[in-house]
Design a protein around this motif. Structure first.
Motif, PDB file in Angstrom:
ATOM      1  N   SER A 165       0.848  -1.179   0.000  1.00 41.82           N
ATOM      2  CA  SER A 165       0.000   0.000   0.000  1.00 41.82           C
ATOM      3  C   SER A 165       0.885   1.231   0.000  1.00 41.82           C
ATOM      4  O   SER A 165       1.929   1.255   0.667  1.00 41.82           O
ATOM      5  N   GLU A 166       0.457   2.256  -0.727  1.00 38.57           N
ATOM      6  CA  GLU A 166       1.256   3.477  -0.797  1.00 38.57           C
ATOM      7  C   GLU A 166       1.388   4.152   0.563  1.00 38.57           C
ATOM      8  O   GLU A 166       2.343   4.898   0.793  1.00 38.57           O
ATOM      9  N   GLU A 167       0.440   3.912   1.483  1.00 40.89           N
ATOM     10  CA  GLU A 167       0.511   4.571   2.792  1.00 40.89           C
ATOM     11  C   GLU A 167       1.157   3.689   3.853  1.00 40.89           C
ATOM     12  O   GLU A 167       1.207   4.068   5.015  1.00 40.89           O
ATOM     13  N   GLY A 189      -3.333   4.183  12.663  1.00 41.73           N
ATOM     14  CA  GLY A 189      -4.232   4.584  11.591  1.00 41.73           C
ATOM     15  C   GLY A 189      -5.572   5.119  12.057  1.00 41.73           C
ATOM     16  O   GLY A 189      -6.371   5.607  11.252  1.00 41.73           O
ATOM     17  N   TYR A 190      -5.870   5.026  13.347  1.00 45.55           N
ATOM     18  CA  TYR A 190      -7.168   5.455  13.905  1.00 45.55           C
ATOM     19  C   TYR A 190      -6.986   6.791  14.593  1.00 45.55           C
ATOM     20  O   TYR A 190      -6.495   6.839  15.728  1.00 45.55           O
ATOM     21  N   PHE A 191      -7.457   7.893  13.992  1.00 47.19           N
ATOM     22  CA  PHE A 191      -7.671   8.048  12.570  1.00 47.19           C
ATOM     23  C   PHE A 191      -7.298   9.470  12.192  1.00 47.19           C
ATOM     24  O   PHE A 191      -8.127  10.386  12.302  1.00 47.19           O
ATOM     25  N   PRO A 192      -5.983   9.659  11.818  1.00 45.21           N
ATOM     26  CA  PRO A 192      -5.494  10.989  11.434  1.00 45.21           C
ATOM     27  C   PRO A 192      -6.073  11.442  10.091  1.00 45.21           C
ATOM     28  O   PRO A 192      -6.464  10.620   9.267  1.00 45.21           O
ATOM     29  N   VAL A 193      -6.112  12.749   9.885  1.00 47.41           N
ATOM     30  CA  VAL A 193      -6.653  13.309   8.644  1.00 47.41           C
ATOM     31  C   VAL A 193      -5.634  13.181   7.508  1.00 47.41           C
ATOM     32  O   VAL A 193      -4.501  12.741   7.704  1.00 47.41           O
ATOM     33  N   ALA A 194      -6.062  13.572   6.313  1.00 46.95           N
ATOM     34  CA  ALA A 194      -5.164  13.652   5.157  1.00 46.95           C
ATOM     35  C   ALA A 194      -4.059  14.674   5.472  1.00 46.95           C
ATOM     36  O   ALA A 194      -4.269  15.599   6.257  1.00 46.95           O
ATOM     37  N   PRO A 195      -2.863  14.517   4.923  1.00 41.73           N
ATOM     38  CA  PRO A 195      -2.497  13.566   3.857  1.00 41.73           C
ATOM     39  C   PRO A 195      -2.114  12.164   4.332  1.00 41.73           C
ATOM     40  O   PRO A 195      -1.851  11.313   3.498  1.00 41.73           O
ATOM     41  N   LEU A 196      -2.085  11.921   5.664  1.00 45.85           N
ATOM     42  CA  LEU A 196      -1.799  10.554   6.109  1.00 45.85           C
ATOM     43  C   LEU A 196      -2.903   9.604   5.649  1.00 45.85           C
ATOM     44  O   LEU A 196      -2.631   8.501   5.171  1.00 45.85           O
ATOM     45  N   ASP A 197      -4.148  10.020   5.793  1.00 47.83           N
ATOM     46  CA  ASP A 197      -5.264   9.213   5.310  1.00 47.83           C
ATOM     47  C   ASP A 197      -5.414   9.463   3.810  1.00 47.83           C
ATOM     48  O   ASP A 197      -5.952  10.486   3.379  1.00 47.83           O
ATOM     49  N   THR A 198      -4.951   8.519   3.016  1.00 46.54           N
ATOM     50  CA  THR A 198      -4.963   8.685   1.552  1.00 46.54           C
ATOM     51  C   THR A 198      -6.237   8.157   0.907  1.00 46.54           C
ATOM     52  O   THR A 198      -6.416   8.299  -0.302  1.00 46.54           O
ATOM     53  N   GLN A 199      -7.141   7.556   1.706  1.00 46.30           N
ATOM     54  CA  GLN A 199      -8.260   6.833   1.101  1.00 46.30           C
ATOM     55  C   GLN A 199      -9.624   7.413   1.457  1.00 46.30           C
ATOM     56  O   GLN A 199     -10.652   6.751   1.292  1.00 46.30           O
TER      57      GLN A 199
END
Length: 404
Positions: A165-167, A189-199
């Protein structure tokens, strides 16, 4: 997906289904049913082959080619379409009407004993016959991974698997020209905003597609693990309807992901050293419009709810054969990854097989969480986890049986 599309309204009769097909210009009919292992199977007909009689007479197919079903000398079976499941498939190039079916024997038209949908229908009728309740309500929360690449092989000279996965955190040093460094660390992963969350956008597209098809979405978010773990929750409903929605849910996830060059898996533990995917299923029993799990016993549950928990705990080992049937399931059910490891029930405790959340003292939000199970087949997904959730005047039973 048409941005202007309204949420699908349930069909009530074969005539309404045929009218929907005519208005939408459908040229084909896709007939879907679920096998014993939880796979959606299908075959397709020209729309001219579908009539009102098709819903009562059934559509024939060869049952001997479905795993675990018929032997070749008695292979003929019937698929009986359910008008309430009709929708126009958003993933097919040619306008296509989709119908979910229950399976029956030829001649007698008796329900086939290995058809999960038929089993769920009989379970609902049995519950009503007991007089204990007249309906059971279910609301699953399935977790899944969205990967960019999956490879695996097993041959004479070796075996391997690899997901990417790219992230993913292991790609911090990969040449991406440029690599911007926004990678999700293990268990963060629970649950930062973009750009960390790419999906975010792909999950939203999944949600809107499901809403267009009649599934009411409650929320979506990134989950704990790196490499694209996600969760999308939809609104509770009765057993068969929720099971139908779960099949459609998986269908939408996988096809939207494929559209974007990605792939979705609901397996329990695809990554070592990070959280796996389970499926909480919120459940409640009702009678004459009143919830039956609210009370004054432990954690605000009723006497009936505690007996219900006791039944799950007593039969937990047998249920695991259905709800957590793979070796991969038990790679997830280990300490340290928010998975249940104790065969017990408890307030707040996420390591217990059945957890009773304490987010609110409001009777409408009281629930029990059974955390052992994972989304394997339709019967498993809809029958094995319990939770009482936001349902009017009820303390909802949340059974979070987490599974791959």
């Amino acid at each position: 997906m048409k941005k202007t599309a309204e949420r699908k309204q349930p069909m009530g009769s074969p005539r309404q289904v045929l009218e929907l097909a005519r208005k939408q210009g459908a040229r084909m009919v896709d007939v879907k049913f679920v096998d014993t292992f939880g796979t959606w199977q299908h075959f397709t007909l020209p729309i001219s082959e579908l009539s009102e009689d098709s819903f009562s007479d059934g559509l024939g197919f060869d049952g001997s080619s479905i795993r675990g079903w018929k032997s070749i000398e008695a292979s003929d079976m019937l698929a009986l379409p359910d008008p309430a499941t009709a929708f126009i498939d958003p993933f097919m190039a040619t306008p296509t009407l989709s119908l979910t079916c229950t399976i029956a024997e030829t001649g007698t038209k008796e329900a086939y004993t290995r058809d999960p949908r038929g089993i769920a229908q009989r379970a609902e009728k049995y519950l009503q016959s007991t007089g204990i309740a007249d309906s059971a309500v279910f609301g699953p929360e399935a977790e899944f991974f969205i990967f960019d690449n999956v490879q695996f092989d097993s041959k004479a000279n070796g075996t391997f698997y690899s997901v990417d996965s790219e992230e993913a955190i292991w790609n911090t040093g990969r040449e991406e020209m440029p690599n911007l460094g926004y990678k999700v660390r293990h268990k963060e992963g629970y649950f930062p905003v973009a750009p960390l969350d790419t999906q975010q956008d792909i999950r939203t597209e999944m949600c809107l597609t499901m809403e267009q098809l009649g599934i009411q979405i409650e929320r979506q978010h990134h989950e704990v693990a790196t490499a694209g773990q996600a969760e999308i929750d939809f609104r509770f409903d009765t057993l068969v309807k929720t099971a139908d929605h779960m099949m459609l849910y998986k269908y939408v996830l996988k096809n939207v992901a494929r559209k974007h060059g990605k792939t979705v898996t609901l397996m329990p533990k695809p990554l070592f050293g990070d959280n796996g995917s389970g499926m909480h299923t919120h459940q409640s029993l009702w009678k004459k419009g009143k919830p039956l799990f609210a009370g004054h016993e432990y954690a605000g549950l009723s006497h009936l709810a505690l007996h219900y928990i006791g039944g799950l705990l007593k039969h937990a080992k047998a249920l695991c054969a259905l709800c957590s049937p793979t070796t991969n399931s038990y790679k997830r059910l280990v300490p340290g990854y928010e998975a249940p490891v104790n065969l017990a029930y408890s307030q707040r405790n996420r390591s217990a097989a059945i957890r009773i959340p304490t987010y609110s003292e409001n009777p409408k939000t009281k629930r029990m969480c059974s955390t052992k199970w994972t989304p394997v087949n339709r019967l498993i997904r809809t029958c094995m986890s319990w939770r009482r959730r936001r349902w009017p005047r009820c303390r909802r039973l949340r059974a979070v049986w987490r599974r791959p």
